[in-house]
Design a protein around this motif. Sequence first.
Motif, PDB file in Angstrom:
ATOM      1  N   TRP A  53       0.875  -1.141   0.107  1.00 42.88           N
ATOM      2  CA  TRP A  53      -0.120   0.097  -0.005  1.00 42.88           C
ATOM      3  C   TRP A  53       0.769   1.309   0.075  1.00 42.88           C
ATOM      4  O   TRP A  53       0.589   2.594  -0.354  1.00 42.88           O
ATOM      5  CB  TRP A  53      -0.920  -0.230   1.313  1.00 42.88           C
ATOM      6  CG  TRP A  53      -2.170  -0.898   1.038  1.00 42.88           C
ATOM      7  CD1 TRP A  53      -2.157  -2.394   1.453  1.00 42.88           C
ATOM      8  CD2 TRP A  53      -3.337  -0.945   0.195  1.00 42.88           C
ATOM      9  NE1 TRP A  53      -3.209  -2.735   1.035  1.00 42.88           N
ATOM     10  CE2 TRP A  53      -4.022  -1.858   0.373  1.00 42.88           C
ATOM     11  CE3 TRP A  53      -3.650   0.429  -0.305  1.00 42.88           C
ATOM     12  CZ2 TRP A  53      -5.183  -2.072  -0.329  1.00 42.88           C
ATOM     13  CZ3 TRP A  53      -4.917   0.211  -1.036  1.00 42.88           C
ATOM     14  CH2 TRP A  53      -5.729  -0.963  -1.121  1.00 42.88           C
ATOM     15  N   GLU A  56       0.347   3.984  -2.851  1.00 39.83           N
ATOM     16  CA  GLU A  56      -0.968   3.574  -3.358  1.00 39.83           C
ATOM     17  C   GLU A  56      -1.784   5.025  -3.012  1.00 39.83           C
ATOM     18  O   GLU A  56      -1.770   5.554  -1.991  1.00 39.83           O
ATOM     19  CB  GLU A  56      -1.673   2.645  -3.005  1.00 39.83           C
ATOM     20  CG  GLU A  56      -0.993   1.258  -3.430  1.00 39.83           C
ATOM     21  CD  GLU A  56      -1.430   0.952  -4.789  1.00 39.83           C
ATOM     22  OE1 GLU A  56      -2.388   1.287  -5.420  1.00 39.83           O
ATOM     23  OE2 GLU A  56      -0.292   0.478  -5.459  1.00 39.83           O
ATOM     24  N   THR A  58      -5.021   6.972  -1.510  1.00 42.30           N
ATOM     25  CA  THR A  58      -5.759   6.539  -0.342  1.00 42.30           C
ATOM     26  C   THR A  58      -6.774   7.654  -0.137  1.00 42.30           C
ATOM     27  O   THR A  58      -7.293   7.718   1.002  1.00 42.30           O
ATOM     28  CB  THR A  58      -5.060   6.247   0.859  1.00 42.30           C
ATOM     29  OG1 THR A  58      -4.258   7.536   1.089  1.00 42.30           O
ATOM     30  CG2 THR A  58      -4.004   5.169   0.732  1.00 42.30           C
ATOM     31  N   ASP A  59      -7.337   8.606  -1.178  1.00 40.26           N
ATOM     32  CA  ASP A  59      -8.064   9.537  -0.870  1.00 40.26           C
ATOM     33  C   ASP A  59      -9.450   9.125  -1.468  1.00 40.26           C
ATOM     34  O   ASP A  59     -10.364   9.726  -1.106  1.00 40.26           O
ATOM     35  CB  ASP A  59      -7.539  10.613  -2.022  1.00 40.26           C
ATOM     36  CG  ASP A  59      -7.612  10.380  -3.426  1.00 40.26           C
ATOM     37  OD1 ASP A  59      -7.277   9.246  -3.639  1.00 40.26           O
ATOM     38  OD2 ASP A  59      -7.526  11.424  -4.205  1.00 40.26           O
ATOM     39  N   LEU A  61     -10.942   5.357  -1.160  1.00 39.74           N
ATOM     40  CA  LEU A  61     -10.786   3.823  -1.028  1.00 39.74           C
ATOM     41  C   LEU A  61     -12.220   3.387  -1.041  1.00 39.74           C
ATOM     42  O   LEU A  61     -13.151   4.113  -0.473  1.00 39.74           O
ATOM     43  CB  LEU A  61      -9.970   3.514   0.294  1.00 39.74           C
ATOM     44  CG  LEU A  61      -8.643   3.828   0.325  1.00 39.74           C
ATOM     45  CD1 LEU A  61      -8.048   3.847   1.895  1.00 39.74           C
ATOM     46  CD2 LEU A  61      -7.653   3.184  -0.326  1.00 39.74           C
ATOM     47  N   ARG A 105      -5.279  -1.333   8.721  1.00 43.36           N
ATOM     48  CA  ARG A 105      -5.211   0.203   9.148  1.00 43.36           C
ATOM     49  C   ARG A 105      -3.692   0.586   9.301  1.00 43.36           C
ATOM     50  O   ARG A 105      -3.417   1.731   8.912  1.00 43.36           O
ATOM     51  CB  ARG A 105      -6.174   0.468  10.163  1.00 43.36           C
ATOM     52  CG  ARG A 105      -6.190   1.962  10.434  1.00 43.36           C
ATOM     53  CD  ARG A 105      -7.390   2.389  11.419  1.00 43.36           C
ATOM     54  NE  ARG A 105      -7.624   3.652  11.542  1.00 43.36           N
ATOM     55  CZ  ARG A 105      -8.588   4.404  12.207  1.00 43.36           C
ATOM     56  NH1 ARG A 105      -9.330   3.547  12.914  1.00 43.36           N
ATOM     57  NH2 ARG A 105      -8.604   5.657  12.306  1.00 43.36           N
ATOM     58  N   LEU A 108      -1.875   0.967   6.210  1.00 44.37           N
ATOM     59  CA  LEU A 108      -2.117   1.993   5.471  1.00 44.37           C
ATOM     60  C   LEU A 108      -1.333   3.263   5.723  1.00 44.37           C
ATOM     61  O   LEU A 108      -1.218   4.128   5.043  1.00 44.37           O
ATOM     62  CB  LEU A 108      -3.775   2.354   5.583  1.00 44.37           C
ATOM     63  CG  LEU A 108      -4.627   1.455   4.900  1.00 44.37           C
ATOM     64  CD1 LEU A 108      -6.108   1.623   4.921  1.00 44.37           C
ATOM     65  CD2 LEU A 108      -4.023   1.460   3.286  1.00 44.37           C
ATOM     66  N   ARG A 113      -6.472   9.489   4.732  1.00 41.67           N
ATOM     67  CA  ARG A 113      -7.100   8.131   4.085  1.00 41.67           C
ATOM     68  C   ARG A 113      -8.670   8.613   4.103  1.00 41.67           C
ATOM     69  O   ARG A 113      -9.193   9.311   5.168  1.00 41.67           O
ATOM     70  CB  ARG A 113      -6.768   7.103   5.258  1.00 41.67           C
ATOM     71  CG  ARG A 113      -7.459   5.959   4.873  1.00 41.67           C
ATOM     72  CD  ARG A 113      -7.380   5.081   5.773  1.00 41.67           C
ATOM     73  NE  ARG A 113      -6.007   4.797   6.529  1.00 41.67           N
ATOM     74  CZ  ARG A 113      -5.730   5.126   7.805  1.00 41.67           C
ATOM     75  NH1 ARG A 113      -6.760   5.667   8.716  1.00 41.67           N
ATOM     76  NH2 ARG A 113      -4.486   5.022   8.043  1.00 41.67           N
ATOM     77  N   GLY A 319      -7.506   0.370  -5.128  1.00 41.10           N
ATOM     78  CA  GLY A 319      -7.747   0.947  -3.857  1.00 41.10           C
ATOM     79  C   GLY A 319      -9.222   0.156  -3.185  1.00 41.10           C
ATOM     80  O   GLY A 319      -9.661   0.788  -2.416  1.00 41.10           O
ATOM     81  N   THR A 331      -4.543  -3.488  -5.226  1.00 40.26           N
ATOM     82  CA  THR A 331      -3.536  -2.311  -5.238  1.00 40.26           C
ATOM     83  C   THR A 331      -3.403  -2.275  -6.719  1.00 40.26           C
ATOM     84  O   THR A 331      -3.737  -3.319  -7.571  1.00 40.26           O
ATOM     85  CB  THR A 331      -2.514  -2.537  -4.477  1.00 40.26           C
ATOM     86  OG1 THR A 331      -1.681  -3.680  -4.911  1.00 40.26           O
ATOM     87  CG2 THR A 331      -2.800  -2.999  -3.007  1.00 40.26           C
TER      88      THR A 331
END
Length: 460
Positions: A53, A56, A58-59, A61, A105, A108, A113, A319, A331
């Motif tokens: 992750w 990647e 994460t805005d 998911l 979590r 990430l 996030r 995501g 991913t």
Amino acid sequence: MTSFATRPQPNRGPRHSDREPSPRPYQQYVYGYPHKTAYRPLGADRPLLRELWAGEATDALSLYAHIPFCEYRCGFCNLFTRVGAPEELTTRYLDAMARQAEAVRAALGDGPRRFAAAAFGGGTPTFLTAAELERLCDIMETGMGADLRTIPLSVETSPGTATSDRLAVLAARGATRISIGVQSFVDAEARAAVRPQRRAKVETALEAIRAAGIPVLNIDLIYGIDGQTETSWRTSLEAALAWRPEELYLYPLYVRPLTGLGRTGTGSDADWDRQRLRLYAAGRDQLLANGYEQQSMRMFRRLDAPAIGPDDYACQTDGMIGLGCGARSYTSGLHYSFDYAVETREVRGIIDTYTRTTDFTRAAVGRRIDADEARRRHLLQSLLQAQGMDVAAYRDRFGGDPAEHYPAELAEFADRGWLDPNTGPNLLRLTPEGLAWSDAIGPRLFSPAVRAAMAAYEPR
């Protein structure tokens, strides 16, 4: 650059339809690519989730929770699910989900996030009691940090488990969509599909769903059941339309290995193909005439339905974070999950292993996604939508035209009349006939490597 459908084509000789028989229209329901039967154990090279992750986006998911329990297994079902949950198995399963959520979590990281959508699937999520559904929502919110009340949340249910207490929990926790698998309102057809339900129970469940006030109701129906006629199919469609569902999914029946119907020896033949095509067309036309618009081969949405959630619930975006032993995560470089099976003993063993797992920091089973697979996946999941694929967006993302990357496949689709020739250079869209043949088009876009992996998979 022009699209393949509108670009003048060289003389390649006779059209496909003239020189070879048409493919079978119902080859495979493509709900995910690469298919899970192409996944393999990652062995000693199991990557850490924090490495997967890292970097990647994460805005936006997506969050998926898989509950692998059902009251019974339908005759057509090849999903990862088991019947019943003895000896507090659901409690141990939710305990494992909480441990997995904590590990994910942490993987990430501490950066920003945001979850854009969530879904509970299965199995049957509402197999859980109302109190267990509360805990599931707590895991998603407290464990994963998803604010379920501010994002679209879709939940699958069944006629026997859509009870008022469960639905009240889901409504209070932010559910925006309930999808109920009815399959048929005709009792004889339900029995033929090895689905022990009666229409009266279905109607009671639908009444409870409407009373709960959840904004979007989806009803799943199946065509191609043994003994089903166009008249009985219209009976189910009319019964569903009486509830004015915001969405309807029409699924062709498939008979797969290790399922109840598969063990009876029932299989596909040309007559069954023709029957399913006829029933599909009848269902499509009836829904279009009653104020629905077609989103894909399967999905129809009421024209005045609220715009909540994605256009199609395919769980196919990068995501994607999946929790539970049947969930997949995506991913950009790896799709991963846990082991997969259909046979009862194998499924139970995988679930038991999951509930005993304490270390969820690494991916266990999956498939690497290279540039070609990413292009194929984007083309496949976009082309199979009724609105088609934005060619300019594809070109911007992948640095070339889809006709340059996949000339043979798109040439065949055009020759068979599956591509709309009137869309212009920046839209690649299926014709109505092409949409009807989506389950033949999808598998033609699989890579040779994925085909080989799926062929080598031994069902269990």
